[in-house]
Design a protein around this motif. Structure first.
Motif, PDB file in Angstrom:
ATOM      1  N   ARG A   1      45.425 -46.899 -80.620  1.00 53.18           N
ATOM      2  CA  ARG A   1      45.866 -47.017 -79.251  1.00 53.18           C
ATOM      3  C   ARG A   1      44.802 -47.725 -78.422  1.00 53.18           C
ATOM      4  O   ARG A   1      43.655 -47.861 -78.833  1.00 53.18           O
ATOM      5  N   LEU A   2      45.203 -48.154 -77.244  1.00 54.82           N
ATOM      6  CA  LEU A   2      44.278 -48.846 -76.369  1.00 54.82           C
ATOM      7  C   LEU A   2      43.210 -47.881 -75.863  1.00 54.82           C
ATOM      8  O   LEU A   2      43.465 -46.697 -75.650  1.00 54.82           O
ATOM      9  N   ASN A   3      42.003 -48.404 -75.662  1.00 50.38           N
ATOM     10  CA  ASN A   3      40.928 -47.583 -75.138  1.00 50.38           C
ATOM     11  C   ASN A   3      41.162 -47.315 -73.653  1.00 50.38           C
ATOM     12  O   ASN A   3      41.390 -48.233 -72.879  1.00 50.38           O
ATOM     13  N   TRP A   4      41.082 -46.048 -73.289  1.00 50.02           N
ATOM     14  CA  TRP A   4      41.349 -45.674 -71.912  1.00 50.02           C
ATOM     15  C   TRP A   4      40.162 -46.056 -71.039  1.00 50.02           C
ATOM     16  O   TRP A   4      39.017 -45.754 -71.351  1.00 50.02           O
ATOM     17  N   MET A   5      40.443 -46.703 -69.923  1.00 56.27           N
ATOM     18  CA  MET A   5      39.414 -47.137 -68.998  1.00 56.27           C
ATOM     19  C   MET A   5      39.385 -46.181 -67.812  1.00 56.27           C
ATOM     20  O   MET A   5      40.354 -46.079 -67.068  1.00 56.27           O
TER      21      MET A   5
ATOM     22  N   THR B   1      46.048 -54.546 -69.720  1.00 58.42           N
ATOM     23  CA  THR B   1      45.417 -55.291 -70.798  1.00 58.42           C
ATOM     24  C   THR B   1      44.615 -54.345 -71.676  1.00 58.42           C
ATOM     25  O   THR B   1      44.420 -53.173 -71.362  1.00 58.42           O
ATOM     26  N   HIS B   2      44.115 -54.896 -72.770  1.00 60.83           N
ATOM     27  CA  HIS B   2      43.272 -54.125 -73.674  1.00 60.83           C
ATOM     28  C   HIS B   2      41.851 -54.046 -73.116  1.00 60.83           C
ATOM     29  O   HIS B   2      41.282 -55.045 -72.688  1.00 60.83           O
ATOM     30  N   HIS B   3      41.283 -52.852 -73.101  1.00 61.44           N
ATOM     31  CA  HIS B   3      39.948 -52.650 -72.575  1.00 61.44           C
ATOM     32  C   HIS B   3      38.963 -52.515 -73.734  1.00 61.44           C
ATOM     33  O   HIS B   3      39.219 -51.803 -74.705  1.00 61.44           O
ATOM     34  N   GLU B   4      37.860 -53.175 -73.609  1.00 56.71           N
ATOM     35  CA  GLU B   4      36.814 -53.083 -74.611  1.00 56.71           C
ATOM     36  C   GLU B   4      36.093 -51.738 -74.510  1.00 56.71           C
ATOM     37  O   GLU B   4      36.017 -51.138 -73.436  1.00 56.71           O
TER      38      GLU B   4
END
Length: 244
Positions: free
Chosen positions: A46-50, A68-71
């Protein structure tokens, strides 16, 4: 009703809000999809939660994380925070260096603190034709420091200590002043602050209503309980029941 729900969640389900936030944060994961000859395939990644200034339970934070996708941002966690909401701190960097302010908000996941009316960033919004000032985050370990009330300057160090009675306090060095904020705001997991909450007599449940007994356990059947509440008198005798 809000107060009743808060009491029930606090006593019966203390981890409700944590589970609710976990489910909300998992919404950023990609949903399962149907693949021919393989069936339904789920996406474990899953996408990294910001984490932002907005709480994860707010719609603003969820919309920001769906874009968007967060690093992945590597952050060293702080075991014991010596800075809390309501503390007076001094800014050590930037254009507001040397100024004092009150800590308004804290984001523990990113080691951020927000100081009231300081470290502002101005953006122009065309739709309203105005400059909007927004408080920007400051790193708690290197960009702010607690203010010593005795000297009026930034303390070099702050530690947690215990008194003879076992009370946990904060001590500033080198002066040794015990820091006691005038007013501490304890924010719960759902964002409610008990110190600033104002009860509404029209919608909130009172303490007297919470303590009132509305049900008493008995050995009657459901039908007998309904008959007693509706003042129905039954003169017939129930027949015996045999189980084989």
């Amino acid at each position: 009703m809000v107060r009743l729900a808060y009491r029930l969640l606090q006593r019966k389900v203390p981890e409700y809000w944590k589970r609710h936030l976990d489910r909300a944060m998992n919404l950023s994961a990609k949903p399962a999809r149907y693949v021919p000859l393989r069936g339904w395939v789920g996406e474990d990644k899953r996408l990294n939660w910001m984490y932002t200034q907005d709480k994860p339970s707010t719609m603003e934070n969820q919309i920001e994380n769906r874009k968007t996708h967060h690093e992945v941002e590597l952050i060293e966690p702080i075991e014991e925070w010596t800075i809390q909401r309501g503390d007076r701190v001094e800014i050590l960097v930037g254009r507001d260096k040397g100024k004092h302010g009150i800590v308004r908000d804290i984001v523990y996941q990113r080691n951020w603190v927000f100081v009231e009316d300081l470290n502002l960033q101005y953006t122009f919004r065309k739709e309203i034709g105005q400059l909007i000032a927004q408080e920007m985050p400051l790193d708690v370990s290197s960009e702010v420091a607690l203010v010593d009330p005795r000297t009026g300057k930034a303390a070099t160090k702050a530690e947690w200590r215990y008194t003879e009675t076992g009370k946990k306090i904060r001590v500033l060095f080198p002066s040794g002043v015990i820091l006691t904020p005038e007013k501490m705001f304890e924010e719960l997991a759902d964002g409610v602050c008990p110190q600033t909450y104002i009860a509404n007599p029209q919608t909130d449940t009172t303490e007297k209503q919470l303590e009132r007994t509305t049900y008493e356990a008995n050995l009657k059947t459901f039908e007998e309980d309904v008959m007693d509440n509706m003042d129905i008198v039954e003169t017939r005798t129930r027949g015996k029941t045999y189980w084989y």
